[in-house]
Design a protein around this motif. Structure first.
Motif, PDB file in Angstrom:
ATOM      1  N   ASP A  51      10.933  36.606 -24.645  1.00 16.44           N
ATOM      2  CA  ASP A  51      11.164  37.254 -25.006  1.00 16.44           C
ATOM      3  C   ASP A  51      10.743  38.351 -24.783  1.00 16.44           C
ATOM      4  OD1 ASP A  51      13.347  36.074 -23.286  1.00 16.44           O
ATOM      5  OD2 ASP A  51      14.657  35.687 -25.306  1.00 16.44           O
ATOM      6  N   ASN A  52      10.351  38.582 -26.807  1.00 20.77           N
ATOM      7  CA  ASN A  52       9.377  39.235 -27.172  1.00 20.77           C
ATOM      8  C   ASN A  52       8.189  40.048 -26.291  1.00 20.77           C
ATOM      9  OD1 ASN A  52      10.059  41.189 -29.542  1.00 20.77           O
ATOM     10  ND2 ASN A  52       8.106  40.244 -30.272  1.00 20.77           N
ATOM     11  N   ALA A  53       7.346  39.483 -25.775  1.00 20.08           N
ATOM     12  CA  ALA A  53       6.167  39.448 -24.580  1.00 20.08           C
ATOM     13  C   ALA A  53       6.549  40.851 -24.050  1.00 20.08           C
ATOM     14  CB  ALA A  53       5.053  38.173 -24.726  1.00 20.08           C
ATOM     15  N   GLU A  54       7.831  39.824 -23.300  1.00 22.63           N
ATOM     16  CA  GLU A  54       8.454  40.187 -21.710  1.00 22.63           C
ATOM     17  C   GLU A  54       8.902  42.133 -22.300  1.00 22.63           C
ATOM     18  OE1 GLU A  54      12.060  39.629 -18.035  1.00 22.63           O
ATOM     19  OE2 GLU A  54      11.148  38.154 -19.870  1.00 22.63           O
ATOM     20  N   GLU A  55       9.488  41.785 -22.963  1.00 20.75           N
ATOM     21  CA  GLU A  55      10.246  43.199 -23.788  1.00 20.75           C
ATOM     22  C   GLU A  55       8.978  44.426 -24.363  1.00 20.75           C
ATOM     23  OE1 GLU A  55      12.524  44.518 -27.430  1.00 20.75           O
ATOM     24  OE2 GLU A  55      13.032  42.700 -26.721  1.00 20.75           O
ATOM     25  N   PHE A  56       8.158  43.739 -24.619  1.00 20.49           N
ATOM     26  CA  PHE A  56       7.056  44.707 -25.791  1.00 20.49           C
ATOM     27  C   PHE A  56       6.129  44.768 -24.043  1.00 20.49           C
ATOM     28  CE2 PHE A  56       4.996  44.419 -29.757  1.00 20.49           C
ATOM     29  CZ  PHE A  56       6.517  43.957 -30.177  1.00 20.49           C
ATOM     30  N   LEU A  57       5.683  44.517 -22.985  1.00 20.79           N
ATOM     31  CA  LEU A  57       4.882  44.791 -22.107  1.00 20.79           C
ATOM     32  C   LEU A  57       6.062  45.806 -21.225  1.00 20.79           C
ATOM     33  CD1 LEU A  57       3.256  41.070 -21.556  1.00 20.79           C
ATOM     34  CD2 LEU A  57       1.893  43.845 -22.007  1.00 20.79           C
ATOM     35  N   ALA A  81      -3.482  42.502 -22.454  1.00 19.34           N
ATOM     36  CA  ALA A  81      -3.543  41.651 -23.771  1.00 19.34           C
ATOM     37  C   ALA A  81      -3.208  42.022 -25.048  1.00 19.34           C
ATOM     38  CB  ALA A  81      -4.808  41.646 -23.343  1.00 19.34           C
ATOM     39  N   LEU A  82      -3.168  43.421 -25.118  1.00 24.43           N
ATOM     40  CA  LEU A  82      -3.145  43.553 -26.754  1.00 24.43           C
ATOM     41  C   LEU A  82      -1.765  43.746 -26.753  1.00 24.43           C
ATOM     42  CD1 LEU A  82      -4.128  44.879 -29.812  1.00 24.43           C
ATOM     43  CD2 LEU A  82      -4.366  46.664 -28.665  1.00 24.43           C
ATOM     44  N   LEU A  83      -0.741  44.637 -26.234  1.00 23.03           N
ATOM     45  CA  LEU A  83       0.786  43.727 -26.452  1.00 23.03           C
ATOM     46  C   LEU A  83       1.099  42.422 -26.330  1.00 23.03           C
ATOM     47  CD1 LEU A  83       2.016  47.302 -24.052  1.00 23.03           C
ATOM     48  CD2 LEU A  83       2.016  47.142 -26.593  1.00 23.03           C
ATOM     49  N   ALA A  84       0.420  41.817 -25.832  1.00 27.69           N
ATOM     50  CA  ALA A  84       1.362  40.812 -25.672  1.00 27.69           C
ATOM     51  C   ALA A  84       0.622  40.085 -26.787  1.00 27.69           C
ATOM     52  CB  ALA A  84       0.492  39.560 -24.044  1.00 27.69           C
ATOM     53  N   VAL A  85      -0.218  39.951 -27.232  1.00 29.97           N
ATOM     54  CA  VAL A  85      -1.011  39.204 -29.184  1.00 29.97           C
ATOM     55  C   VAL A  85       0.182  40.160 -29.794  1.00 29.97           C
ATOM     56  CG1 VAL A  85      -2.449  39.717 -30.521  1.00 29.97           C
ATOM     57  CG2 VAL A  85      -2.876  38.756 -27.806  1.00 29.97           C
ATOM     58  N   ASN A  99       9.113  24.297 -22.331  1.00 32.63           N
ATOM     59  CA  ASN A  99       8.111  23.649 -23.220  1.00 32.63           C
ATOM     60  C   ASN A  99       6.436  24.074 -22.549  1.00 32.63           C
ATOM     61  OD1 ASN A  99       9.407  21.404 -23.710  1.00 32.63           O
ATOM     62  ND2 ASN A  99       9.430  20.684 -21.369  1.00 32.63           N
ATOM     63  N   TRP A 100       6.422  25.037 -21.774  1.00 29.07           N
ATOM     64  CA  TRP A 100       5.841  26.034 -21.541  1.00 29.07           C
ATOM     65  C   TRP A 100       6.454  27.082 -20.823  1.00 29.07           C
ATOM     66  CZ3 TRP A 100       0.784  24.262 -17.496  1.00 29.07           C
ATOM     67  CH2 TRP A 100       0.103  24.964 -17.756  1.00 29.07           C
ATOM     68  N   ILE A 101       5.599  28.386 -21.351  1.00 25.06           N
ATOM     69  CA  ILE A 101       6.383  29.379 -20.642  1.00 25.06           C
ATOM     70  C   ILE A 101       5.664  29.915 -20.195  1.00 25.06           C
ATOM     71  CG2 ILE A 101       7.844  31.718 -20.434  1.00 25.06           C
ATOM     72  CD1 ILE A 101       9.621  30.698 -23.163  1.00 25.06           C
ATOM     73  N   LEU A 102       5.250  30.409 -18.750  1.00 23.83           N
ATOM     74  CA  LEU A 102       4.252  30.964 -18.483  1.00 23.83           C
ATOM     75  C   LEU A 102       4.644  32.341 -17.748  1.00 23.83           C
ATOM     76  CD1 LEU A 102       1.707  30.266 -16.089  1.00 23.83           C
ATOM     77  CD2 LEU A 102       3.090  32.070 -15.034  1.00 23.83           C
ATOM     78  N   LEU A 103       4.120  33.648 -17.914  1.00 26.45           N
ATOM     79  CA  LEU A 103       4.855  35.022 -17.620  1.00 26.45           C
ATOM     80  C   LEU A 103       3.977  35.667 -17.448  1.00 26.45           C
ATOM     81  CD1 LEU A 103       5.281  36.524 -21.404  1.00 26.45           C
ATOM     82  CD2 LEU A 103       7.457  35.755 -19.646  1.00 26.45           C
TER      83      LEU A 103
END
Length: 117
Positions: free
Chosen positions: A54-60, A8-12, A77-81
């Motif tokens: 893209d950035n969340a996927e890269e960080f995680l 969660a911290l990485l995603a934020v 419109n709404w991306i769910l990871l």
């Protein structure tokens, strides 16, 4: 730090890195078996919303976490990871207001980034 807090911290941090608006963290572990945390944020346009995803996927990914599923990337419109214990919702402003996940998940506990540390 447990794994779901770390994710969660990485995603934020990834969302903050791309100037996400109004990042909300909801601890849903006490009210649902779906996940431990929902991370909700929005962007100003399609390009920003996709860049945030893209950035969340890269960080995680760099931390060794692979998404179970990604939905909505093309329309942006709404991306769910979906990372099992952490689900990241990235919206356009209009769709975030329409779906209002914070209201739907109000039984969860809103937490801050500092709570994750």
């Amino acid at each position: 730090m447990d794994e779901s807090k770390k994710m969660a911290l990485l995603a934020v941090e990834a969302l903050e890195d791309k100037k996400a608006d109004d990042i909300t963290i909801i601890d849903i572990s006490g009210v649902s078996v779906l996940a431990d945390y929902f991370i909700i944020a929005d962007g100003n346009n399609r390009n920003q919303v996709q860049a945030m995803a893209d950035n969340a996927e890269e960080f995680l990914g760099k931390a060794g976490y692979e998404p179970k599923q990604i939905e909505g990337y093309q329309s942006a419109n709404w991306i769910l990871l979906d990372y099992k214990d952490v689900i990241v919702h990235i919206f356009s402003k209009e769709d975030r207001a329409f779906y209002d996940l914070e209201r739907i998940w109000r039984d969860g506990k809103q937490v801050t980034k500092e709570d994750l540390m």
